[in-house]
Design an enzyme around this catalytic site. Structure first.
Site, PDB file in Angstrom:
ATOM      1  N   THR A 126     -17.476 -35.873  -3.850  1.00 28.12           N
ATOM      2  CA  THR A 126     -17.508 -34.414  -3.908  1.00 28.12           C
ATOM      3  C   THR A 126     -17.226 -33.881  -5.309  1.00 28.12           C
ATOM      4  O   THR A 126     -16.482 -34.504  -6.090  1.00 28.12           O
ATOM      5  CB  THR A 126     -16.468 -33.814  -2.938  1.00 28.12           C
ATOM      6  OG1 THR A 126     -16.345 -32.402  -3.165  1.00 28.12           O
ATOM      7  CG2 THR A 126     -15.090 -34.437  -3.147  1.00 28.12           C
ATOM      8  N   GLU A 128     -15.344 -31.538  -5.899  1.00 25.55           N
ATOM      9  CA  GLU A 128     -13.931 -31.157  -5.957  1.00 25.55           C
ATOM     10  C   GLU A 128     -13.101 -32.200  -6.704  1.00 25.55           C
ATOM     11  O   GLU A 128     -11.956 -31.926  -7.083  1.00 25.55           O
ATOM     12  CB  GLU A 128     -13.379 -30.961  -4.539  1.00 25.55           C
ATOM     13  CG  GLU A 128     -13.901 -29.730  -3.823  1.00 25.55           C
ATOM     14  CD  GLU A 128     -13.312 -28.425  -4.351  1.00 25.55           C
ATOM     15  OE1 GLU A 128     -12.174 -28.438  -4.854  1.00 25.55           O
ATOM     16  OE2 GLU A 128     -14.004 -27.391  -4.272  1.00 25.55           O
ATOM     17  N   TYR A 151      -7.438 -32.844  -0.849  1.00 29.96           N
ATOM     18  CA  TYR A 151      -8.806 -33.246  -0.502  1.00 29.96           C
ATOM     19  C   TYR A 151      -9.468 -33.934  -1.689  1.00 29.96           C
ATOM     20  O   TYR A 151     -10.032 -35.030  -1.565  1.00 29.96           O
ATOM     21  CB  TYR A 151      -9.616 -32.017  -0.077  1.00 29.96           C
ATOM     22  CG  TYR A 151     -11.102 -32.285   0.059  1.00 29.96           C
ATOM     23  CD1 TYR A 151     -11.595 -33.016   1.135  1.00 29.96           C
ATOM     24  CD2 TYR A 151     -12.004 -31.804  -0.888  1.00 29.96           C
ATOM     25  CE1 TYR A 151     -12.956 -33.270   1.265  1.00 29.96           C
ATOM     26  CE2 TYR A 151     -13.359 -32.048  -0.759  1.00 29.96           C
ATOM     27  CZ  TYR A 151     -13.827 -32.783   0.306  1.00 29.96           C
ATOM     28  OH  TYR A 151     -15.177 -33.037   0.420  1.00 29.96           O
ATOM     29  N   LYS A 155     -10.563 -38.006  -2.127  1.00 27.22           N
ATOM     30  CA  LYS A 155     -11.945 -38.400  -2.406  1.00 27.22           C
ATOM     31  C   LYS A 155     -12.057 -39.242  -3.681  1.00 27.22           C
ATOM     32  O   LYS A 155     -12.946 -40.085  -3.801  1.00 27.22           O
ATOM     33  CB  LYS A 155     -12.830 -37.156  -2.502  1.00 27.22           C
ATOM     34  CG  LYS A 155     -13.138 -36.509  -1.149  1.00 27.22           C
ATOM     35  CD  LYS A 155     -14.067 -37.389  -0.334  1.00 27.22           C
ATOM     36  CE  LYS A 155     -14.644 -36.660   0.855  1.00 27.22           C
ATOM     37  NZ  LYS A 155     -15.698 -37.417   1.541  1.00 27.22           N
TER      38      LYS A 155
END
Length: 325
Positions: A126, A128, A151, A155
């Site tokens: 991602t 992010e 999060y 990841k």
């Protein structure tokens, strides 16, 4: 014989679009579901493929169940799309987010290593993960990671574990670093769908306001139906690798809101939007924009749905849902 694909996260947003693509290419598709008394197949129903997928039970937190499935299915391709993917919730559910997003991929990679080493593995990474790293306004495969949420941190772990299994054990394992991608089946807790659902309700007189947080955050938004094609193409290459996938342009949440209201003929959108501090994150990622040159050159991938088309598509789908009710 038909190729076999195993998709985790089959009930989410990307899983159904990917399953539809693979089914059209002649794959036998297996989808992982937890032991629900009443699974929610709405997203698969939306695409009309619910009865074409074979569902297998397991859990990303249960290593033994994933070992059993890989050993039994011996899939040609595994697409790990399962995640606790709502960034805001990861701050209050950091342990759960870590278990699902970090340990789940490790369990799958170990299962492939032990029982099906020729299986190709796709890890849903991602944007992010980049967080604050935005030196020249873009992020690509060489941009350092600086995640700003549990999060994003979870990841990053899964990303590097995927790279490690590729380098240590020769497994065909690729990361797709996908920037924000949306669709009419995006979960309502995500800001894009929250906006389009809220606008539809306001237009039809079912609601009087739309409560949002930070309108200034900028994201590179694309269409999920385009992005799953990049996932598929990554596993069709001769060698595994990691790819950034995005449109190369970004827009603010404010722009998304304005365009969504414009779609239903409302120009004075400010009178319906309420800024609510509870929706602001403890640590914000202000600006994300992909440089996807590698994906375009190596995979031959191009995003097709433009930002205005995406917003219009989502608003009209939500209007239709409420009108049918």
């Amino acid at each position: 014989m038909a190729k076999k694909a195993f998709i985790t996260g089959i009930l989410g947003q990307d899983g159904p679009y990917l399953a539809k693509l693979l089914l059209e290419k002649g794959y036998k598709v297996y989808g992982l579901i937890r032991r629900y008394s009443n699974p929610n197949f709405d997203n698969l129903n939306f695409l009309g493929i619910t009865n074409q997928v074979d569902y297998v039970e397991g859990d990303m937190n249960d290593e033994a169940s994933l070992y059993h499935l890989i050993k039994t299915l011996l899939p040609d391709e595994v697409y790990n799309l399962a995640a606790q993917s709502f960034v805001a919730s990861s701050f209050s559910q950091a342990k759960l987010t870590t278990e699902v997003n970090s340990l789940g991929p490790l369990f799958l990679l170990n299962a492939i290593k032990f029982f099906s080493p020729t299986t190709k593995f796709y890890q849903a990474s991602t944007s992010e993960m980049f967080g604050l790293k935005n030196d020249d306004g873009f992020q690509d495969e060489k941009t350092p990671f600086h995640p700003r949420s549990p999060y994003g941190v979870s990841k990053v772990y899964a990303y590097w574990m995927t790279v490690n299994f590729r380098e240590a054990y020769g497994i065909f394992a690729s990361n797709g670093i996908l920037f924000n991608h949306e669709s009419p089946i995006r979960g309502k807790q995500f800001v894009t769908r929250k906006i389009t659902d809220g606008v539809a309700k306001i237009k039809l007189g079912l609601s009087k306001e739309l409560r949002l947080g930070n309108l200034d955050a900028r994201r590179d938004w694309g269409y999920a139906g385009d992005y799953v094609k990049a996932m598929y193409l990554m596993l069709q290459q001769e060698k595994p690798d990691d790819f950034v996938v995005g449109t190369g342009e970004n827009h603010s949440v404010r722009e998304f809101v304005e365009l969504a209201f414009k779609t239903v003929g409302i120009s004075d959108w400010q009178k319906y939007v309420v800024i609510d501090p509870q929706f602001k994150r403890p640590a914000e990622v202000p600006d994300l924009k992909a440089r996807a040159d590698k994906a375009k050159k190596v995979l031959g991938w191009q995003p097709k749905v433009k930002f205005p088309e995406l917003v219009k598509m989502m608003v009209e789908a939500d209007l239709k849902r409420y009108q049918e009710k």
